[in-house]
Design a protein around this motif. Sequence first.
Motif, PDB file in Angstrom:
ATOM      1  N   ALA A   1     -37.118   5.561 -17.468  1.00 10.61           N
ATOM      2  CA  ALA A   1     -38.001   5.862 -16.222  1.00 10.61           C
ATOM      3  C   ALA A   1     -37.295   5.865 -14.973  1.00 10.61           C
ATOM      4  CB  ALA A   1     -38.942   4.543 -16.287  1.00 10.61           C
ATOM      5  N   ILE A   2     -35.992   5.286 -14.864  1.00 10.74           N
ATOM      6  CA  ILE A   2     -35.475   5.706 -13.570  1.00 10.74           C
ATOM      7  C   ILE A   2     -34.994   7.018 -13.630  1.00 10.74           C
ATOM      8  CG2 ILE A   2     -33.156   5.205 -12.458  1.00 10.74           C
ATOM      9  CD1 ILE A   2     -33.083   2.278 -13.341  1.00 10.74           C
ATOM     10  N   VAL A   3     -34.667   7.743 -14.569  1.00 12.41           N
ATOM     11  CA  VAL A   3     -34.042   9.281 -14.902  1.00 12.41           C
ATOM     12  C   VAL A   3     -35.370   9.796 -14.526  1.00 12.41           C
ATOM     13  CG1 VAL A   3     -32.930  10.851 -15.973  1.00 12.41           C
ATOM     14  CG2 VAL A   3     -32.438   8.687 -16.123  1.00 12.41           C
ATOM     15  N   LEU A   4     -36.392   9.613 -15.035  1.00 17.43           N
ATOM     16  CA  LEU A   4     -37.498  10.419 -15.026  1.00 17.43           C
ATOM     17  C   LEU A   4     -38.046  10.235 -13.436  1.00 17.43           C
ATOM     18  CD1 LEU A   4     -39.831  12.141 -16.168  1.00 17.43           C
ATOM     19  CD2 LEU A   4     -41.108   9.846 -16.261  1.00 17.43           C
ATOM     20  N   VAL A   5     -38.163   9.319 -12.820  1.00 22.68           N
ATOM     21  CA  VAL A   5     -38.466   9.300 -11.463  1.00 22.68           C
ATOM     22  C   VAL A   5     -37.683   9.963 -10.538  1.00 22.68           C
ATOM     23  CG1 VAL A   5     -38.965   7.777  -9.442  1.00 22.68           C
ATOM     24  CG2 VAL A   5     -40.111   7.270 -11.687  1.00 22.68           C
TER      25      VAL A   5
ATOM     26  N   SER B   1     -46.679   1.662 -16.584  1.00 26.27           N
ATOM     27  CA  SER B   1     -47.137   1.612 -14.973  1.00 26.27           C
ATOM     28  C   SER B   1     -45.820   0.935 -14.325  1.00 26.27           C
ATOM     29  CB  SER B   1     -48.251   1.094 -14.661  1.00 26.27           C
ATOM     30  OG  SER B   1     -48.794   1.444 -13.395  1.00 26.27           O
ATOM     31  N   CYS B   2     -45.445  -0.200 -14.732  1.00 25.07           N
ATOM     32  CA  CYS B   2     -44.770  -1.268 -14.105  1.00 25.07           C
ATOM     33  C   CYS B   2     -43.396  -0.551 -13.872  1.00 25.07           C
ATOM     34  CB  CYS B   2     -44.634  -2.604 -14.716  1.00 25.07           C
ATOM     35  SG  CYS B   2     -45.901  -3.639 -14.548  1.00 25.07           S
ATOM     36  N   MET B   3     -42.946  -0.138 -15.239  1.00 26.90           N
ATOM     37  CA  MET B   3     -41.442   0.396 -15.437  1.00 26.90           C
ATOM     38  C   MET B   3     -41.356   1.424 -14.286  1.00 26.90           C
ATOM     39  SD  MET B   3     -39.686  -0.975 -17.470  1.00 26.90           S
ATOM     40  CE  MET B   3     -39.440  -2.382 -18.658  1.00 26.90           C
ATOM     41  N   LEU B   4     -42.358   2.688 -14.262  1.00 26.48           N
ATOM     42  CA  LEU B   4     -42.123   3.710 -13.418  1.00 26.48           C
ATOM     43  C   LEU B   4     -42.092   3.147 -12.010  1.00 26.48           C
ATOM     44  CD1 LEU B   4     -44.554   6.118 -15.157  1.00 26.48           C
ATOM     45  CD2 LEU B   4     -42.015   6.184 -15.031  1.00 26.48           C
TER      46      LEU B   4
ATOM     47  N   ILE C   1     -48.232   2.034  -5.886  1.00 28.22           N
ATOM     48  CA  ILE C   1     -49.339   2.606  -6.468  1.00 28.22           C
ATOM     49  C   ILE C   1     -49.027   2.282  -8.015  1.00 28.22           C
ATOM     50  CG2 ILE C   1     -50.593   4.367  -7.284  1.00 28.22           C
ATOM     51  CD1 ILE C   1     -50.419   5.547  -4.414  1.00 28.22           C
ATOM     52  N   LEU C   2     -47.948   2.467  -8.201  1.00 27.71           N
ATOM     53  CA  LEU C   2     -47.791   2.132  -9.920  1.00 27.71           C
ATOM     54  C   LEU C   2     -47.728   0.593 -10.044  1.00 27.71           C
ATOM     55  CD1 LEU C   2     -44.929   5.000 -10.396  1.00 27.71           C
ATOM     56  CD2 LEU C   2     -47.098   4.838 -11.580  1.00 27.71           C
ATOM     57  N   LEU C   3     -47.168  -0.261  -9.302  1.00 28.13           N
ATOM     58  CA  LEU C   3     -46.877  -1.540  -9.528  1.00 28.13           C
ATOM     59  C   LEU C   3     -48.168  -2.052  -9.355  1.00 28.13           C
ATOM     60  CD1 LEU C   3     -45.030  -3.947  -9.901  1.00 28.13           C
ATOM     61  CD2 LEU C   3     -45.057  -4.342  -7.189  1.00 28.13           C
ATOM     62  N   THR C   4     -49.132  -1.584  -8.525  1.00 29.22           N
ATOM     63  CA  THR C   4     -50.434  -2.097  -8.376  1.00 29.22           C
ATOM     64  C   THR C   4     -51.182  -1.755  -9.800  1.00 29.22           C
ATOM     65  OG1 THR C   4     -50.646  -1.555  -5.994  1.00 29.22           O
ATOM     66  CG2 THR C   4     -52.771  -2.043  -7.119  1.00 29.22           C
ATOM     67  N   GLY C   5     -51.108  -0.592 -10.204  1.00 27.16           N
ATOM     68  CA  GLY C   5     -51.634  -0.327 -11.473  1.00 27.16           C
ATOM     69  C   GLY C   5     -51.136  -1.180 -12.480  1.00 27.16           C
ATOM     70  N   GLY C   6     -49.840  -1.387 -12.242  1.00 27.38           N
ATOM     71  CA  GLY C   6     -49.284  -2.190 -13.576  1.00 27.38           C
ATOM     72  C   GLY C   6     -49.726  -3.571 -13.457  1.00 27.38           C
ATOM     73  N   ILE C   7     -49.895  -4.241 -12.424  1.00 28.84           N
ATOM     74  CA  ILE C   7     -50.591  -5.662 -12.528  1.00 28.84           C
ATOM     75  C   ILE C   7     -52.054  -5.613 -12.792  1.00 28.84           C
ATOM     76  CG2 ILE C   7     -50.912  -7.515 -10.637  1.00 28.84           C
ATOM     77  CD1 ILE C   7     -48.687  -6.784  -8.981  1.00 28.84           C
ATOM     78  N   ILE C   8     -52.720  -4.773 -12.397  1.00 26.80           N
ATOM     79  CA  ILE C   8     -54.105  -4.608 -12.796  1.00 26.80           C
ATOM     80  C   ILE C   8     -54.091  -4.409 -14.057  1.00 26.80           C
ATOM     81  CG2 ILE C   8     -56.257  -3.029 -12.655  1.00 26.80           C
ATOM     82  CD1 ILE C   8     -55.329  -2.759  -9.702  1.00 26.80           C
ATOM     83  N   THR C   9     -53.554  -3.557 -14.836  1.00 21.28           N
ATOM     84  CA  THR C   9     -53.751  -3.491 -16.448  1.00 21.28           C
ATOM     85  C   THR C   9     -53.067  -4.502 -17.012  1.00 21.28           C
ATOM     86  OG1 THR C   9     -51.601  -1.910 -16.147  1.00 21.28           O
ATOM     87  CG2 THR C   9     -53.847  -0.930 -16.232  1.00 21.28           C
TER      88      THR C   9
ATOM     89  N   SER D   1     -44.248 -10.906  -9.966  1.00 23.81           N
ATOM     90  CA  SER D   1     -44.683  -9.462  -9.813  1.00 23.81           C
ATOM     91  C   SER D   1     -45.879  -9.587  -8.611  1.00 23.81           C
ATOM     92  CB  SER D   1     -45.552  -8.888 -10.910  1.00 23.81           C
ATOM     93  OG  SER D   1     -46.781  -9.684 -11.186  1.00 23.81           O
ATOM     94  N   LEU D   2     -46.352 -10.492  -8.224  1.00 25.17           N
ATOM     95  CA  LEU D   2     -47.128 -10.818  -7.259  1.00 25.17           C
ATOM     96  C   LEU D   2     -46.138 -11.002  -5.865  1.00 25.17           C
ATOM     97  CD1 LEU D   2     -50.002 -11.220  -5.815  1.00 25.17           C
ATOM     98  CD2 LEU D   2     -49.792 -13.699  -5.941  1.00 25.17           C
ATOM     99  N   ILE D   3     -45.104 -11.606  -6.056  1.00 23.82           N
ATOM    100  CA  ILE D   3     -44.322 -11.707  -5.052  1.00 23.82           C
ATOM    101  C   ILE D   3     -43.684 -10.473  -4.553  1.00 23.82           C
ATOM    102  CG2 ILE D   3     -42.152 -12.863  -4.349  1.00 23.82           C
ATOM    103  CD1 ILE D   3     -43.028 -15.186  -6.102  1.00 23.82           C
TER     104      ILE D   3
END
Lengths: 444, 271
Positions: free
Chosen positions: B76-80, B136-139, B187-195, B217-219
């Motif tokens: 994910a790091i390399v992709l981003v 989502s979280c990883m990205l 945006i990705l972390l928000t999506g990650g927490i929601i899913t 994750s909330l912190i």
Amino acid sequence: MIKKLASIKFTIVLFVIIAITSIVGTLIIQQADVDFLKQRYGVLFQIFNFLGIFDLYHSWWFIVLLVLLTLNILTCSIDRLGIIFRQIISPPIKVELSYITQQKFNSKIKFKTAPNLINDKISEGLEKFGYAVLGKDENVFGHKGAWSRIGVILVHFSFFLILVGAAIGGIFGVKGNIEIAEGEKVSQFYSRNSQIPYPLDFSIYLKKFTVEYYPDTQRPKSFISEVEISEKDKVVLDKKIEVNHPLKYKKFSFYQSSFGTSEKVEYIALTVKGVRNKEVFSFKVKLDEEFNLPKTDFKAKVEDFLPDFAMDEHMKPFSKSEESNNPAVLISLFKNDKFYVSFWAFKNFPEYHVSKGLPYNFYFNDFKQVYYSGLQVTKDPGVPFIYIGSGLLLLGLMFSLLSYYRRVWIKIDKDTIYIGGYAHRNPVHFEKEFNQIIDKFKQT
Amino acid sequence: MNLHNLFYITTIVYFFTAIFYFINLISQGNKFIKFARIVVLLGFLLHTVGLVLWTIKAQHAPFSNMYESSVFFSWAIVLVYLILSYTYKWDILGTFVIPLAFLAIGSASVLPDDYKAIQPLVPALRSSWLEIHVISCMLGYAAFAVSFIAGILFLLKEKRTGKNLDKLPSQEALDTINYKSVTLGFILLTGGIITGAIWANFAWGTYWSWDPKETWSLITWLVYAIYLHARLMRGWQGRKIAWISIVGFLAVLFTYWGVNFLLSGLHSYAQ
Ligand code: HEM
């Protein structure tokens, strides 16, 4: 007071406090047994207990923080709502020349002769950059990224919705557990923090519980409860509850959460061998079911089953656990319908015969225990708010963060075109776009 | 071919990529960055093929244990990084981002064999929501890693100047990079927490149970929410923003690793 409550400074203060107190909650054991906590934390126990730290996220002061955040976001959103809408619905369209030249981004293009560009042409050019042109009478005005302003409203409104959903769940929600044995029917459950059963106006019957394994392994793939829901003795629903696939009925959801074997057995398999004449009989019987040994005067019955046989200090048999570590059955033998003798037979010790001296030896070969299924029952009327809020939050964030709001004014005055620009944020990007727009007009 | 070996090779390729970037930084001009760019693509290709084959073989997405998840995090790091560097021409950041990806996959490679085996999923983890959640979280974490690097470099440039440091983006550019990657990450972390909450609601009947992983994750999310408000509404920039992005990434690291090793909870499942 209201002003303070609605301020973004207060938001940041709340965020910081909530974050720090949340960290405390992850370091100190939550919702544990009181005796254990006393032993673990010693003298600190009293202080922590007084502060509600052992159930921090449900303590009165943490809830106060969440309520304050809810009020904060509500008041602040209401405060800003009008401003934001006015910003995108009635922006300053017709402006003086001085207004344009006072913008942070401004430029002018001087021509040798008065340019024969008309406003229609200019607005066309601006539209090519994705701007919505709202006026082109005396000067051209266009703006872009109004959605990002709507997005901001959406973000805060949806976050408010999520907090409201959480409050609704906390106040009106119920959570509890049911344990049903196969073949049993239940129409109530015990909620987490109450000894009084919570009645359901329907009943749930467990037909069968199965553990599905990955092929050729001992690893469980799924736990499945086949249930029937009945109302007034009429079956209304026949469904499977599986991990990750809960059953919803009325306002309740049922989740597969645990399982085990009850002390009940579905059947017991016995072999009976004649000591003298070597006759062999096989039986598969239920508990308390009488069976004849053919062509003899004897009848038998399995009176009791213990999955983990042991004896207490009075030599009374009991089951040490529900695990089938040492399964045993109590068999009674009757001769001509008269009680003859009782004895235990052990599955793991087939040659241990208490029935010594009897004409028959009893072997306890196999059995199938009845499973029970542990279901979590939830009623949470806040969940729709959470889901809708979450969806809108994500949508709002994309709108507001992936774009930004900007305006461009263009006015022709004699031989000069004046261009002014304003960006709500992201000046670096806007400067590039602004210069591109200018270049475009220089070319034409 | 043994997939573990494929990931070993990927690790080595990233190691050499990092070397090329480093030589590029300390040498004259930008000659070596071309090599670095080719080698990183090669590594990413191997990495991707490895993950696809792993998914086919395991019949589940590659993040059911720490080994799979570290390999995936590295990817994910390399992709981003590749996406951001192609979009915004931030190649040089690879000098610092690729070592991070190397560390992630390298830390997976040195795990004991027991931890590396393909294992079938326990019932609770068999869910598509869970898959979206982790991706989502990883990205998101990866994007925060980029902002962390930008923050560190900003502070470094504040302290020192030098020919080699001049190859790095200007402070203004670093500030922009920081903001862009936080935006993406948020945006990705928000999506990650929601899913994740949706998955939890399907699996346990509770969308939020304050277990340490969720709480952390909330912190993390709050730290970046503070970042956004401070920047967008209070006009914070530069040094202060760099510091928040560093604190934010420390929170990310604690959410991802710290919680598993130092705290316990529902998510210890995933180990
Ligand atoms: C916790 C979740 C929150 C998130 C994700 C969030 C996110 C955002 C975002 C993305 C912006 C856009 C900034 C811009 O317009 O350029 C923003 C602006 C703002 N936020 Fe929040 N925010 C949150 C909570 C709050 C709360 C609790 C308040 C309470 C006062 C607040 C007050 C504001 C204000 C006043 C603005 C400026 C809006 C404007 O442009 O008029 N935010 N927020």
